[in-house]
Scaffold this active site. Structure first.
Site, PDB file in Angstrom:
ATOM      1  N   LYS A 236       0.819  -1.207   0.000  1.00  0.00           N
ATOM      2  CA  LYS A 236       0.000   0.000   0.000  1.00  0.00           C
ATOM      3  C   LYS A 236       0.858   1.264   0.000  1.00  0.00           C
ATOM      4  O   LYS A 236       2.047   1.240   0.288  1.00  0.00           O
ATOM      5  CB  LYS A 236      -0.978  -0.031   1.171  1.00  0.00           C
ATOM      6  CG  LYS A 236      -2.047  -1.099   0.969  1.00  0.00           C
ATOM      7  CD  LYS A 236      -3.274  -0.917   1.806  1.00  0.00           C
ATOM      8  CE  LYS A 236      -4.378  -1.886   1.355  1.00  0.00           C
ATOM      9  NZ  LYS A 236      -5.565  -1.805   2.216  1.00  0.00           N
ATOM     10  N   ARG A 270      -3.545 -10.458   4.478  1.00  0.00           N
ATOM     11  CA  ARG A 270      -4.005 -10.402   3.081  1.00  0.00           C
ATOM     12  C   ARG A 270      -2.877  -9.809   2.246  1.00  0.00           C
ATOM     13  O   ARG A 270      -2.523  -8.631   2.412  1.00  0.00           O
ATOM     14  CB  ARG A 270      -5.275  -9.558   2.976  1.00  0.00           C
ATOM     15  CG  ARG A 270      -5.873  -9.520   1.570  1.00  0.00           C
ATOM     16  CD  ARG A 270      -7.152  -8.697   1.560  1.00  0.00           C
ATOM     17  NE  ARG A 270      -7.773  -8.696   0.236  1.00  0.00           N
ATOM     18  CZ  ARG A 270      -7.499  -7.809  -0.728  1.00  0.00           C
ATOM     19  NH1 ARG A 270      -6.599  -6.859  -0.507  1.00  0.00           N
ATOM     20  NH2 ARG A 270      -8.111  -7.885  -1.895  1.00  0.00           N
TER      21      ARG A 270
END
Length: 298
Positions: A236, A270
């Protein structure tokens, strides 16, 4: 400190009962591998190019140790293009069917906020529903989850993927707000008969980089709710933008924050990179075989 809901339906157990008769054990942290069925997901390396590519990637993730495969047909990156439910189904449902046929023992999650997609995906063989919106983008979603008896990933987000970057202002303490949000949602889910829930703080969704880091540092405070936590930090922006990098160069940062998440009690990582996440779990578990707060070993 806000208190957890007084609710025997949501106990601190570390298992998820899936609609196809199997149980996912989270007594030891596990990995969820990301399979993007979208042409515009933020990390180009995660995009599935064909049916053959899907099965090749799924097999590689399972062989690397993934417990769950997370299939998504709607890009949720900031500013992503909206698509219709029919287009999302066209991408997702055949993919679920193909993975279920090829890998009947795999746990399949579907990343969707739409009730109609969720229904067809579970009918096609999906086990888990991963909803970025917490039921806020489709009024039928929570009742559908209850009807399907599927484990539900309850995430915190504000706005939509198209507008969430405009909703990063919080009136008070962000962690307190998340605990309140989850507490209220869990009460609602209980009323719809939902029994198995994972909590996802929503790193990167309506949150600044500083807020993401604060949430990661204070992740143990979410354990007041007594439910397993999913950490979705893989590649991210908080991990590459400060260094002038791109998502392709964010693996080192991903390993670093996943280590912190594990030490702070996350039960499901994840990720785009399954082998590296499995190595991280192995090394952290060996270093802290009996963590005082959240033991990583069975």
């Amino acid at each position: 400190m806000l208190q957890a809901p007084q609710d025997t339906c949501f106990s601190p157990r570390q298992t998820l009962r899936c609609p196809h008769g199997r149980v996912l054990d989270l007594s030891r942290p596990q990995v969820m591998g990301i399979l993007n069925l979208t042409p515009d997901s933020f990390f180009e390396g995660s995009r599935v190019g064909s049916d053959a590519d899907l099965l090749r990637r799924a097999e590689a993730m399972l062989q690397a140790g993934a417990a769950v495969l997370d299939l998504g047909g709607y890009s949720s990156r900031p500013g992503a293009e909206d698509i219709s439910a029919d287009e999302e189904k066209r991408r997702v449902v055949p993919a679920v069917e193909a993975v279920r046929r090829a890998f009947p023992e795999a746990f399949i999650s579907v990343d969707t906020f739409r009730a109609s997609v969720a229904s067809e995906a579970v009918a096609a063989g999906a086990d888990i529903l991963n909803d970025i919106s917490g039921g806020t983008l489709d009024d039928e979603m929570l009742t559908t989850v209850g009807r399907l008896h599927a484990p539900y990933v309850l995430m915190h987000m504000r706005g939509t993927p198209q507008t969430m970057i405009q909703h990063t202002e919080y009136s008070g303490d962000i962690v307190t707000e998340l605990v309140r949000y989850f507490r209220d949602k869990l009460t609602q889910l209980r009323s719809f008969g939902v029994r198995d829930v994972l909590l996802d703080p929503g790193f990167g969704f309506a949150k600044t980089a500083a807020q993401n880091h604060e949430l990661l540092r204070r992740l143990p405070e979410l354990h007041v709710l007594g439910l397993p936590i999913l950490a979705g930090l893989s590649r991210k922006a908080m991990l590459y933008k400060p260094f002038g990098l791109t998502p392709d160069a964010a693996l080192t940062g991903t390993v670093a924050v996943n280590t912190i998440a594990l030490l702070n009690g996350a039960r499901l990582l994840r990720v785009h990179d399954v082998a590296e996440a499995m190595q991280t779990i192995h090394l952290v578990s060996n270093t802290y075989p009996a963590h005082p707060s959240f033991p990583l070993s069975p």
